[in-house]
Design a protein around this motif. Structure first.
Motif, PDB file in Angstrom:
ATOM      1  N   GLU A 335       0.673  -1.157  -0.410  1.00 21.73           N
ATOM      2  CA  GLU A 335       0.031   0.088   0.078  1.00 21.73           C
ATOM      3  C   GLU A 335       0.498   1.416  -0.486  1.00 21.73           C
ATOM      4  N   LEU A 336       0.288   2.060  -1.039  1.00 27.57           N
ATOM      5  CA  LEU A 336       1.638   3.245  -0.851  1.00 27.57           C
ATOM      6  C   LEU A 336       1.176   4.428   0.114  1.00 27.57           C
ATOM      7  N   ASN A 337       2.377   4.848   0.745  1.00 25.44           N
ATOM      8  CA  ASN A 337       2.223   5.820   1.841  1.00 25.44           C
ATOM      9  C   ASN A 337       1.143   6.777   1.870  1.00 25.44           C
ATOM     10  N   GLU A 338      -0.047   6.950   2.386  1.00 23.75           N
ATOM     11  CA  GLU A 338      -1.192   7.728   2.029  1.00 23.75           C
ATOM     12  C   GLU A 338      -0.246   9.711   1.959  1.00 23.75           C
ATOM     13  N   ASP A 339       0.368   9.389   1.949  1.00 24.43           N
ATOM     14  CA  ASP A 339       1.902  11.213   2.530  1.00 24.43           C
ATOM     15  C   ASP A 339       1.634  11.042   0.634  1.00 24.43           C
ATOM     16  N   LEU A 340       1.812  10.191   0.177  1.00 24.60           N
ATOM     17  CA  LEU A 340       2.313  10.334  -1.260  1.00 24.60           C
ATOM     18  C   LEU A 340       1.078   9.507  -1.987  1.00 24.60           C
ATOM     19  N   ALA A 341       1.674   9.813  -3.587  1.00 23.31           N
ATOM     20  CA  ALA A 341       0.705  10.122  -4.722  1.00 23.31           C
ATOM     21  C   ALA A 341       1.458   9.079  -6.083  1.00 23.31           C
ATOM     22  N   TRP A 342       0.663   8.621  -6.473  1.00 23.10           N
ATOM     23  CA  TRP A 342       1.875   7.750  -7.563  1.00 23.10           C
ATOM     24  C   TRP A 342       2.253   8.770  -9.374  1.00 23.10           C
ATOM     25  N   PRO A 343       1.402   9.965  -9.217  1.00 17.56           N
ATOM     26  CA  PRO A 343       2.981  10.925  -9.871  1.00 17.56           C
ATOM     27  C   PRO A 343       3.581  11.206  -9.185  1.00 17.56           C
ATOM     28  N   ASP A 344       4.095  10.665  -7.891  1.00 14.18           N
ATOM     29  CA  ASP A 344       5.239  11.049  -7.223  1.00 14.18           C
ATOM     30  C   ASP A 344       6.342   9.582  -7.526  1.00 14.18           C
ATOM     31  N   VAL A 345       5.778   8.585  -7.698  1.00 14.99           N
ATOM     32  CA  VAL A 345       7.133   7.808  -8.301  1.00 14.99           C
ATOM     33  C   VAL A 345       6.402   7.499  -9.333  1.00 14.99           C
ATOM     34  N   PHE A 346       6.314   8.639 -10.579  1.00 12.05           N
ATOM     35  CA  PHE A 346       6.019   8.357 -11.685  1.00 12.05           C
ATOM     36  C   PHE A 346       7.463   9.569 -12.082  1.00 12.05           C
ATOM     37  N   ALA A 347       7.546  10.387 -11.582  1.00 14.98           N
ATOM     38  CA  ALA A 347       7.956  12.134 -11.375  1.00 14.98           C
ATOM     39  C   ALA A 347       9.974  11.415 -11.164  1.00 14.98           C
ATOM     40  N   VAL A 348      10.169  10.243  -9.496  1.00 14.30           N
ATOM     41  CA  VAL A 348      11.263   9.752  -9.299  1.00 14.30           C
ATOM     42  C   VAL A 348      11.728   8.727 -10.740  1.00 14.30           C
ATOM     43  N   ALA A 349      10.755   8.295 -11.399  1.00 14.33           N
ATOM     44  CA  ALA A 349      11.081   7.429 -12.202  1.00 14.33           C
ATOM     45  C   ALA A 349      11.727   8.105 -13.804  1.00 14.33           C
ATOM     46  N   THR A 350      11.354   8.993 -14.309  1.00 13.36           N
ATOM     47  CA  THR A 350      10.985  10.379 -14.729  1.00 13.36           C
ATOM     48  C   THR A 350      12.860  10.616 -14.551  1.00 13.36           C
ATOM     49  N   LEU A 351      13.054  10.735 -12.976  1.00 10.75           N
ATOM     50  CA  LEU A 351      14.718  11.611 -13.022  1.00 10.75           C
ATOM     51  C   LEU A 351      15.468  11.000 -12.818  1.00 10.75           C
ATOM     52  N   ALA A 352      15.136   8.914 -13.221  1.00  7.89           N
ATOM     53  CA  ALA A 352      15.965   8.094 -13.043  1.00  7.89           C
ATOM     54  C   ALA A 352      16.003   7.674 -14.634  1.00  7.89           C
ATOM     55  N   GLY A 353      15.619   8.707 -15.500  1.00  6.52           N
ATOM     56  CA  GLY A 353      16.533   8.459 -16.960  1.00  6.52           C
ATOM     57  C   GLY A 353      17.264   9.049 -17.421  1.00  6.52           C
ATOM     58  N   ILE A 354      18.047  10.068 -15.899  1.00  9.19           N
ATOM     59  CA  ILE A 354      19.208  10.772 -15.854  1.00  9.19           C
ATOM     60  C   ILE A 354      20.349   9.560 -16.279  1.00  9.19           C
ATOM     61  N   GLY A 355      21.177   9.114 -17.559  1.00  9.71           N
ATOM     62  CA  GLY A 355      21.973   7.720 -17.497  1.00  9.71           C
ATOM     63  C   GLY A 355      23.121   8.941 -17.658  1.00  9.71           C
ATOM     64  N   PHE A 356      24.009   8.935 -17.340  1.00  7.05           N
ATOM     65  CA  PHE A 356      25.429   9.882 -17.458  1.00  7.05           C
ATOM     66  C   PHE A 356      26.724   8.961 -17.419  1.00  7.05           C
ATOM     67  N   THR A 357      27.017   8.636 -16.252  1.00  3.14           N
ATOM     68  CA  THR A 357      28.121   7.439 -16.145  1.00  3.14           C
ATOM     69  C   THR A 357      28.662   6.816 -16.757  1.00  3.14           C
TER      70      THR A 357
END
Length: 463
Positions: A335-357
């Motif tokens: 169960e997702l933490n009630e203080d957060l929402a699924w759009p928060d997870v999507f934002a972090v998933a988008t941030l993980a698209g930074i591939g560099f090293t």
């Protein structure tokens, strides 16, 4: 019979884990800013009239040829300095397995599934684009990696105070991501094997493990041995960074009675600044310097190899991690933490698209026989990472007030005992201390009111 309680996803971290994550991410954030500056410096240097000096420095050879180590500075950065980066990654992985989020198989299932989907989806996107467009499929692994330092640098720049649970989720994703990147490098980018050198490297690793088990101390024992193992691994045909992660995994990361820190945590604390502050930025300086022009940027979106990398990082990463997380949560009844929402997870998933090293490293390995395509793929990695960073910044800014409120609640320490109040709310002693604090504040307010009333010379004093 009562239904079993659902496990909380992205809930509050235990205090020791929260402290460790905060310390680790603080160093990574500083390293990420240095990495960002090094990449910008490389791009500027490589696109100015003095670009020939950049090429000359990058291709300058140094090292003992008799040992097979007469390498360019770019090569030393990729095979030598990144071994330090992967050594720290090995320690992180070992710690996660024995004391972190991955120690509990049920809790580990969700970030592991998310990370696997977050690597499989970009690879699939790349393959689809290149099979349809008639491009080379050799670069399928390029968009699979996440650069945690660069991602945190973006967070530092946009000033978003992510709650610790989201930061820990991002860190765990990156650790699992690094593990699979290491396996990809070891399996798919190993050249012809020199079994004598490989045998020597394995023997060196066994000796390294034996000395650790016997609690032999002293950097003067391990550093020379590590250099010998690295040199043998390099000459064996297996990518030399594998030596770094192997030695990191051998360190003990569980604490014994009376220990404030395990040997692994202590060494990681010493080596992480070297990795984040020197090794990775120097690698970026020698690898990110690609010629960028209007035509080159246009080619990024027209050639199948480069388009596959960009779409893999921007689309594949976000959909893979978010989709894997949602499916894993649904089927594991998390169960997702009630203080957060699924759009928060999507934002972090988008941030993980930074591939560099690691993406740059795999790009160099995948297209080592074609320097022109190698530079084009590097430009695609930079472009895809920039697009992912901008999209993530927009998504995170939309929720910045919520994040800031959660972060301030996590940090609040009104009794000033060094422990955030949210971790003491079930402790009767905490409530007693808070009552004393509020009583002192109320008494202070009463005294101030009396002084103010006396100085004005009017009105009756309160009883």
């Amino acid at each position: 019979m009562a239904a079993p309680s659902r496990r909380k996803f992205l809930g509050r971290l235990p205090l020791p884990e929260r402290t460790f994550v905060a310390d680790a991410l603080r160093t990574e954030t500083v390293g990420g800013v240095l990495l960002l500056l090094a990449a910008i410096a490389a791009l500027i240097w490589a696109n100015t009239p003095i670009s020939e000096s950049y090429d000359a420095l990058r291709d300058f050879h140094i090292g003992p040829a008799s040992l097979g180590l007469d390498l360019s500075l770019q090569h030393w950065a990729a095979d030598g300095l990144l071994a330090v980066f992967f050594f720290v990654a090995g320690i992180e992985l070992k710690r996660e397995l024995v004391a972190g989020e991955l120690r509990d198989p049920k809790a580990a299932a969700l970030p592991v599934i998310a990370a696997i989907c977050g690597m499989a989806a970009p690879a699939l996107v790349y393959l689809v684009v290149n099979i349809a467009g008639g491009g080379s499929t050799d670069g399928w692994a390029v968009p699979t990696a996440t650069d945690i330092a660069f991602a945190l640098a973006v967070l530092a720049v946009i000033g978003t105070s992510l709650p610790s649970a989201l930061r820990a989720f991002l860190l765990t994703l990156a650790v699992v991501d690094d593990l699979f990147a290491i396996l990809i490098i070891a399996v798919f980018f190993t050249s012809d094997l020199n079994f004598a050198a490989l045998g020597g490297a394995v023997a060196g690793l066994v000796l390294f493990w034996f000395l650790l088990r016997k609690d032999i101390r002293g950097w003067y024992v391990y550093v020379p041995l590590a250099l010998v193992v690295w040199g043998l691994m390099y000459n064996s045909g297996v990518h030399a960074t594998i030596a770094g992660v192997a030695m990191g995994l051998m360190l003990r990361c569980s604490r014994r009675e009376g220990e404030d820190h395990s040997p692994g945590e202590h060494i990681e604390h010493l080596v992480r600044p070297l990795s984040a502050g020197l090794a990775v930025p120097l690698f970026a300086l020698f690898s990110a310097g690609v010629a960028v022009s209007g035509g080159a940027l246009g080619d990024v979106f027209t050639q199948p190899e480069t388009l596959g990398v960009v779409l893999g990082l921007v689309v594949g990463k976000a959909l893979g991690i978010f989709g894997g997380t949602w499916l894993a949560a649904r089927f594991t009844r998390a169960e997702l933490n009630e203080d957060l929402a699924w759009p928060d997870v999507f934002a972090v998933a988008t941030l993980a698209g930074i591939g560099f090293t690691v993406s740059l490293l795999i790009g160099e390995l995948a297209f080592s026989g074609d320097p022109v395509l190698t530079d084009q793929v590097k430009a695609a990695v930079l472009t895809g990472s920039l697009i992912a960073a901008v999209l993530a910044a927009v998504l995170l800014k939309m929720r910045v007030r919520k994040y800031r409120a959660l972060f301030e609640e996590e940090e609040r320490d009104e009794d000033q005992d060094g422990i955030p109040d949210v971790y003491e709310q079930d402790n009767p002693e905490y409530h007693l201390r808070m009552a004393e604090i509020y009583e002192k504040k109320a008494a202070e307010h009463r005294r101030m009111a009396e002084v103010t009333g006396a100085s004005s010379g009017g009105g009756d004093r309160p009883a």
